[in-house]
Write a protein that holds these residues in place. Structure first.
Motif, PDB file in Angstrom:
ATOM      1  N   THR A 235     -16.764  -0.238  -1.270  1.00  0.00           N
ATOM      2  CA  THR A 235     -15.431   0.232  -1.670  1.00  0.00           C
ATOM      3  C   THR A 235     -15.336   1.757  -1.527  1.00  0.00           C
ATOM      4  O   THR A 235     -16.360   2.445  -1.486  1.00  0.00           O
ATOM      5  CB  THR A 235     -15.158  -0.110  -3.148  1.00  0.00           C
ATOM      6  OG1 THR A 235     -16.062   0.663  -3.967  1.00  0.00           O
ATOM      7  CG2 THR A 235     -15.374  -1.592  -3.424  1.00  0.00           C
ATOM      8  N   PRO A 236     -14.119   2.286  -1.497  1.00  0.00           N
ATOM      9  CA  PRO A 236     -13.969   3.744  -1.500  1.00  0.00           C
ATOM     10  C   PRO A 236     -14.610   4.370  -2.745  1.00  0.00           C
ATOM     11  O   PRO A 236     -15.218   5.442  -2.669  1.00  0.00           O
ATOM     12  CB  PRO A 236     -12.455   3.956  -1.512  1.00  0.00           C
ATOM     13  CG  PRO A 236     -11.857   2.678  -1.018  1.00  0.00           C
ATOM     14  CD  PRO A 236     -12.822   1.589  -1.390  1.00  0.00           C
ATOM     15  N   GLU A 237     -14.500   3.675  -3.870  1.00  0.00           N
ATOM     16  CA  GLU A 237     -15.079   4.199  -5.109  1.00  0.00           C
ATOM     17  C   GLU A 237     -16.604   4.238  -5.015  1.00  0.00           C
ATOM     18  O   GLU A 237     -17.256   5.180  -5.467  1.00  0.00           O
ATOM     19  CB  GLU A 237     -14.658   3.337  -6.303  1.00  0.00           C
ATOM     20  CG  GLU A 237     -13.164   3.372  -6.625  1.00  0.00           C
ATOM     21  CD  GLU A 237     -12.314   2.466  -5.732  1.00  0.00           C
ATOM     22  OE1 GLU A 237     -12.891   1.642  -4.993  1.00  0.00           O
ATOM     23  OE2 GLU A 237     -11.074   2.601  -5.778  1.00  0.00           O
TER      24      GLU A 237
ATOM     25  N   TYR B 137      -8.932   1.071  -5.546  1.00  0.00           N
ATOM     26  CA  TYR B 137      -8.290   0.500  -4.359  1.00  0.00           C
ATOM     27  C   TYR B 137      -8.322  -1.020  -4.484  1.00  0.00           C
ATOM     28  O   TYR B 137      -9.375  -1.603  -4.751  1.00  0.00           O
ATOM     29  CB  TYR B 137      -9.007   0.931  -3.071  1.00  0.00           C
ATOM     30  CG  TYR B 137      -8.489   0.134  -1.905  1.00  0.00           C
ATOM     31  CD1 TYR B 137      -7.198   0.362  -1.423  1.00  0.00           C
ATOM     32  CD2 TYR B 137      -9.235  -0.894  -1.333  1.00  0.00           C
ATOM     33  CE1 TYR B 137      -6.676  -0.401  -0.394  1.00  0.00           C
ATOM     34  CE2 TYR B 137      -8.714  -1.660  -0.295  1.00  0.00           C
ATOM     35  CZ  TYR B 137      -7.438  -1.409   0.159  1.00  0.00           C
ATOM     36  OH  TYR B 137      -6.923  -2.173   1.176  1.00  0.00           O
ATOM     37  N   SER B 138      -7.189  -1.637  -4.267  1.00  0.00           N
ATOM     38  CA  SER B 138      -7.091  -3.085  -4.426  1.00  0.00           C
ATOM     39  C   SER B 138      -6.945  -3.720  -3.042  1.00  0.00           C
ATOM     40  O   SER B 138      -5.935  -3.533  -2.375  1.00  0.00           O
ATOM     41  CB  SER B 138      -5.882  -3.388  -5.305  1.00  0.00           C
ATOM     42  OG  SER B 138      -5.785  -4.761  -5.520  1.00  0.00           O
ATOM     43  N   PRO B 139      -7.946  -4.462  -2.600  1.00  0.00           N
ATOM     44  CA  PRO B 139      -7.912  -4.959  -1.222  1.00  0.00           C
ATOM     45  C   PRO B 139      -6.898  -6.088  -1.039  1.00  0.00           C
ATOM     46  O   PRO B 139      -6.637  -6.847  -1.962  1.00  0.00           O
ATOM     47  CB  PRO B 139      -9.324  -5.492  -1.005  1.00  0.00           C
ATOM     48  CG  PRO B 139      -9.816  -5.848  -2.360  1.00  0.00           C
ATOM     49  CD  PRO B 139      -9.164  -4.893  -3.318  1.00  0.00           C
TER      50      PRO B 139
ATOM     51  N   GLN C 292      -7.347   6.021   2.965  1.00  0.00           N
ATOM     52  CA  GLN C 292      -6.278   6.726   2.256  1.00  0.00           C
ATOM     53  C   GLN C 292      -6.675   6.954   0.798  1.00  0.00           C
ATOM     54  O   GLN C 292      -6.493   8.040   0.251  1.00  0.00           O
ATOM     55  CB  GLN C 292      -4.988   5.925   2.360  1.00  0.00           C
ATOM     56  CG  GLN C 292      -3.818   6.539   1.633  1.00  0.00           C
ATOM     57  CD  GLN C 292      -2.494   5.860   1.989  1.00  0.00           C
ATOM     58  OE1 GLN C 292      -2.042   5.889   3.133  1.00  0.00           O
ATOM     59  NE2 GLN C 292      -1.870   5.254   1.004  1.00  0.00           N
ATOM     60  N   HIS C 293      -7.253   5.929   0.196  1.00  0.00           N
ATOM     61  CA  HIS C 293      -7.704   6.049  -1.193  1.00  0.00           C
ATOM     62  C   HIS C 293      -8.872   7.043  -1.299  1.00  0.00           C
ATOM     63  O   HIS C 293      -8.890   7.917  -2.169  1.00  0.00           O
ATOM     64  CB  HIS C 293      -8.123   4.675  -1.708  1.00  0.00           C
ATOM     65  CG  HIS C 293      -8.374   4.617  -3.173  1.00  0.00           C
ATOM     66  ND1 HIS C 293      -7.384   4.341  -4.092  1.00  0.00           N
ATOM     67  CD2 HIS C 293      -9.497   4.813  -3.886  1.00  0.00           C
ATOM     68  CE1 HIS C 293      -7.906   4.374  -5.310  1.00  0.00           C
ATOM     69  NE2 HIS C 293      -9.191   4.650  -5.212  1.00  0.00           N
TER      70      HIS C 293
ATOM     71  N   ALA D 265      -6.354   1.771   4.716  1.00  0.00           N
ATOM     72  CA  ALA D 265      -5.902   1.874   3.322  1.00  0.00           C
ATOM     73  C   ALA D 265      -7.037   2.365   2.429  1.00  0.00           C
ATOM     74  O   ALA D 265      -6.829   3.151   1.500  1.00  0.00           O
ATOM     75  CB  ALA D 265      -5.375   0.519   2.847  1.00  0.00           C
ATOM     76  N   MET D 266      -8.253   1.911   2.729  1.00  0.00           N
ATOM     77  CA  MET D 266      -9.406   2.385   1.965  1.00  0.00           C
ATOM     78  C   MET D 266      -9.632   3.881   2.197  1.00  0.00           C
ATOM     79  O   MET D 266      -9.933   4.624   1.262  1.00  0.00           O
ATOM     80  CB  MET D 266     -10.656   1.582   2.356  1.00  0.00           C
ATOM     81  CG  MET D 266     -10.623   0.144   1.851  1.00  0.00           C
ATOM     82  SD  MET D 266     -11.854  -0.930   2.657  1.00  0.00           S
ATOM     83  CE  MET D 266     -13.366  -0.405   1.838  1.00  0.00           C
TER      84      MET D 266
ATOM     85  N   GLU E  63      -6.904  -2.616   6.547  1.00  0.00           N
ATOM     86  CA  GLU E  63      -7.607  -2.543   5.252  1.00  0.00           C
ATOM     87  C   GLU E  63      -8.478  -1.289   5.185  1.00  0.00           C
ATOM     88  O   GLU E  63      -8.474  -0.571   4.180  1.00  0.00           O
ATOM     89  CB  GLU E  63      -8.464  -3.792   5.033  1.00  0.00           C
ATOM     90  CG  GLU E  63      -9.351  -3.715   3.781  1.00  0.00           C
ATOM     91  CD  GLU E  63      -8.933  -4.646   2.672  1.00  0.00           C
ATOM     92  OE1 GLU E  63      -7.754  -4.608   2.262  1.00  0.00           O
ATOM     93  OE2 GLU E  63      -9.798  -5.424   2.222  1.00  0.00           O
TER      94      GLU E  63
ATOM     95  N   ILE F  14       0.873  -1.174   0.000  1.00  0.00           N
ATOM     96  CA  ILE F  14       0.000   0.000   0.000  1.00  0.00           C
ATOM     97  C   ILE F  14       0.911   1.224   0.000  1.00  0.00           C
ATOM     98  O   ILE F  14       1.859   1.293   0.769  1.00  0.00           O
ATOM     99  CB  ILE F  14      -0.883   0.011   1.277  1.00  0.00           C
ATOM    100  CG1 ILE F  14      -1.799  -1.202   1.321  1.00  0.00           C
ATOM    101  CG2 ILE F  14      -1.658   1.303   1.419  1.00  0.00           C
ATOM    102  CD1 ILE F  14      -2.943  -1.189   0.363  1.00  0.00           C
TER     103      ILE F  14
END
Lengths: 536, 536
Positions: free
Chosen positions: B338-340, A469-471, A423-424, A420-421, A417, A41
């Motif tokens: 998801t963030p998206e 975002y790639s989990p 952050q995106h 990180a989400m 996780e 990440i």
């Protein structure tokens, strides 16, 4: 905090697993094939919140809470249970009752002192690339702290040990979305109380290179922490413009700071290091039951703590902390991840903005015993309002279970996780001709004949691996594939990820001059501190 | 939607467990000792969001997305795959290519049609106390819909049956924080396709008394739904000012409405019933990969659907729906929570506000296979932005797993707790002299001597059981007590709660005239529809 003191023999910090030789590390690295997606990440030197802050209070309500706090400090006062503190307050112009150790202050003087605190500051890390701006719209995530038990799915729940402590440090270092190394990640019950702080800091700076904390609990611990910081930074950091060290101060609510906290405040304030002034208010126990009252009291306590620091060293960096939640009226236990806690979190942020101060909130608060659905939804009931309200410093942003009595390795991974989400999410989305891609729409069926679906277009293909975002934890496979792979639930997958990270961990480089000097200090102090009562 | 058609013999709706006799029910009630705390969460006739809406878009970005949608409808067009629809569009003044069934329209005309839609409306329930205002700052929670598999911890995951369907209806009725009865709660695979809609509506109005939905999928289903509504409300509801029935319309993205959806739109629009126009856009598959493009396309599709309804019957109630998320680029599967997706949810709300339309988002979206931590955190990654962005109608607010392929009884309970928490959270907090309670602070140690802690004060005692949200699912006991009670995780506790609610379920009163008439209609239509292709 530590209730079961199972201290064993004095062992040298160097005998711990803290620092494998660099040759060993290089060899291990060569053998390695996989690198955990979590560790990849992206690290962001700054993470800023582009959205407007979520606010619970109307302007009038904000004024009411300010006014209530002013009435508390003017008419009721806050106890500072320390003679030196009372002298400092008297010299600063407050009205001190030395017998009761009660301090009252006019709002004018209080606000004048509070105004001396910087609205933002840079927290320096030993790896300067990891320096962190605190304040404004910046967001920083810190580990858990103040925890008794460690938990993982292999060994279950047990009183923490130094090995657990160092494993949490390694996990922290492996996660680029965590920005700070907290202190008291878990109580190392196998280390005598009198020098746990030395082992904490030694681990924090040898196993991690992030800005770090050490508990300012009494003059001895705080003094040692400042001395160690001087070794780590090879300079008299108390003369620097920016701090390198910090820690949490909790008021002993209601309306009181105890001598242990005050000793730490004085030591860190004189050294110009960060004090995160956090009233620990549980509505219904440590304040009146209403959240209005709890946050009014929080406001009075926080502002008095902050003013106290400014009376010692004007301009010294502080953070306005909020840690108000409610008591569960059925069990009498603290409740976390509640609607009331969400209000309090957002209100604290709004008040901190009013006083032009950085704000500390919390992240992974919950009362579940295992890393399950409740753990996750209560955590989100903490982290979402913290982020939305523009919390600058998010403490306990990973790992909590059981109201903070326990930290779980799997829960750390689960929470990472979401960080990180976020952050995106806070990265914001770009809108321009290329991202709107109207020309592409016209090429794909049914509008055009060039492509059957958007999967195939060069526009999609070029952004295939980077757009979303790639989990690393969420399982999005279909049911059959998930079953074929063992039907693992989230905690079980997190357990695997944790172990992989543990395997892959690599200590960050450390100036060769520092480690021996630090080790020597720790070994000497450990001998000196045998049997010493620290909290004076 | 239903892939495995395991239809069995024709059974009468009356032979189901839908309506136990009232004498039985009274007897059962007398025996009952416990009442589930979930069922006692207060029902609120209106739930309004007092906070400012969370917005992702700057004013300029909002303008860009509007402009992009206008360019799409003016230059690319949207396909309406139905001859009658093309005629309606032509009459309304759009530019129609009848061969391609492609409709282009000037922005002036489009926006003129959109402006005819009401900004808010009242959705009438058969129990008038449950009527629901849709729009403004009001929030309403609806069940799941469009699901294939049912899941519980006792029987595992299986294709849904009519029994599952009716059990989900009963669960919905038991939960006061759910405001709407959705349709297609789960596919009843044991009922022939051609009359599932009849069984759905029959159950929805006999087992629940909330405002309800029925899928407007083609002219036959939608026509039957309107006829059944006339029986249920014992009047020609198509002449009423307010609707009693509604359903979701999904565009077949990209840029297309299919004949099935159009048939339903025409039938409901002519009857003045609610159409929730929801483009189903997965960025990277059904639109270009960027979220900017996906929401621009969503905006064009939604506005065209809404304008189409207004062209049929000006002023007919519509809801602007957003259901944009992204594709998981590793598995090719839809990604949720998801963030998206959070961006898209908030953007949809912001655009709907721009056009003065009520907004539909979603609640419990996630891709987990079991009701675990991932299920919970992804759900919160959907529900938090939905609430914060001022979503008026929150679809799928409980129960989802596996990207909506599965609905879990336990997950329903878990999600209901968060809905109840949001209800409390949106209630807002009162700040006044009584809640600030500065006088009480002065009475408790250390400030005063009257009380040792705030637990004991009359101020706390008077508010003891009402001040805080009281959870029905979260476990806040200490570890030892939790262990003693069986160390149940959240899903296991939810399973018990579900079963208790099932035991305690009681059908709401229904006018004696209605049920036989409704049953007669259903039985007659079921015979007529054997073997009929519905989707025309």
């Amino acid at each position: 905090m530590a209730s079961s003191e199972t201290a064993t023999a004095h062992t040298s910090p160097a005998s711990s697993s803290a620092a494998p030789s660099s040759a060993d590390r290089r060899a291990a690295r060569r053998q390695r094939r996989m690198v955990s997606p979590l560790a990849n990440i992206p690290f962001k030197q700054r993470l800023t919140n582009p959205y407007k802050p979520f606010e619970v209070l109307s302007a009038e309500q904000e004024e009411q809470l300010h006014e209530a706090a002013m009435q508390i400090v003017e008419n009721i006062g806050i106890r500072f249970l320390d003679a030196e503190a009372c002298d400092i307050w008297e010299k600063a112009g407050a009205k001190v009752d030395h017998d009761l150790q009660n301090v009252k202050i006019d709002r004018g003087l209080l606000l004048e002192l509070v105004a001396k605190a910087p609205a933002q500051f840079n927290w320096i890390a030993r790896n300067r690339e990891r320096n962190r701006l605190i304040g404004g719209n910046d967001v920083a995530f810190c580990t858990h702290g103040g925890v008794i038990f460690a938990q993982d799915m292999d060994k279950g729940r047990r009183p923490g040990t130094l090995e657990d402590y160092y494993n949490f440090l390694k996990l922290n270092q492996s996660c680029p979305v965590l920005h700070f190394t907290g202190d008291q990640l878990v109580v190392p019950h196998d280390v005598p109380v009198s020098y746990r702080h030395l082992r904490r800091t030694y681990g924090a700076v040898t196993l991690c290179d992030k800005p770090y904390m050490e508990a300012p609990h009494g003059r001895i611990i705080a003094g040692d922490a400042v001395k160690m910081a001087k070794i780590i930074f090879q300079d008299d950091i108390t003369k620097w413009d920016s701090p390198v060290l910090g820690g949490i101060i909790n008021s002993s609510s209601p309306l009181r700071y105890d001598d242990r906290m005050i000793g730490g405040m004085i030591a860190y304030a004189r050294a110009g290091q960060v004090l995160i002034i956090t009233p620990f208010v549980l509505a219904g126990a440590m304040s009146p039951i209403t959240i209005a009252s709890a946050v009014a009291q929080q406001n009075a306590e926080a502002l008095m703590g902050i003013a106290f620091v400014q009376a010692i060293r004007p301009g010294s960096p502080v953070i306005y902390g909020g840690f108000t939640s409610n008591i569960d009226m059925k069990s009498g236990a603290p409740a976390f991840g509640t609607p009331e806690g969400a209000w309090a979190m957002a209100i604290g942020a709004q008040l901190a903005r009013r006083y032009k101060l950085p704000y500390r909130g919390s992240g992974s608060l919950n009362t579940s015993k295992v890393p399950d659905a409740q753990a996750a939804y209560e955590t989100m009931w903490t982290t979402w309002p913290a982020i939305m309200a523009h919390t600058n410093f998010i403490m306990h942003s990973v790992g909590w279970l059981e109201g903070g009595l326990t930290v779980s390795f799997e829960k750390c991974i689960i929470d990472m996780e979401s960080l990180a989400m976020f952050q995106h999410f806070l990265g914001g989305l770009e809108i321009n001709e290329a991202t709107l891609a109207l020309d592409v729409m016209a090429q794909v069926e049914p509008a055009g004949t060039q492509y059957k679906t958007h999967f195939e277009t060069p526009h999609t293909q070029a952004r295939y691996s980077t757009e979303f975002y790639s989990p690393f934890l969420a399982d999005r496979d279909n049911y059959e594939l998930w079953k074929e792979r063992g039907a693992l639930d989230t905690a079980q997958r997190a357990n695997k990820i944790y172990k992989q990270l543990h395997e892959e961990y690599e200590a960050p480089p450390l100036d060769v001059a520092i480690e021996p000097e630090l080790r020597e200090f720790v070994e000497r102090r450990e001998k000196e501190l045998v049997g010493v009562e620290l909290y004076t």
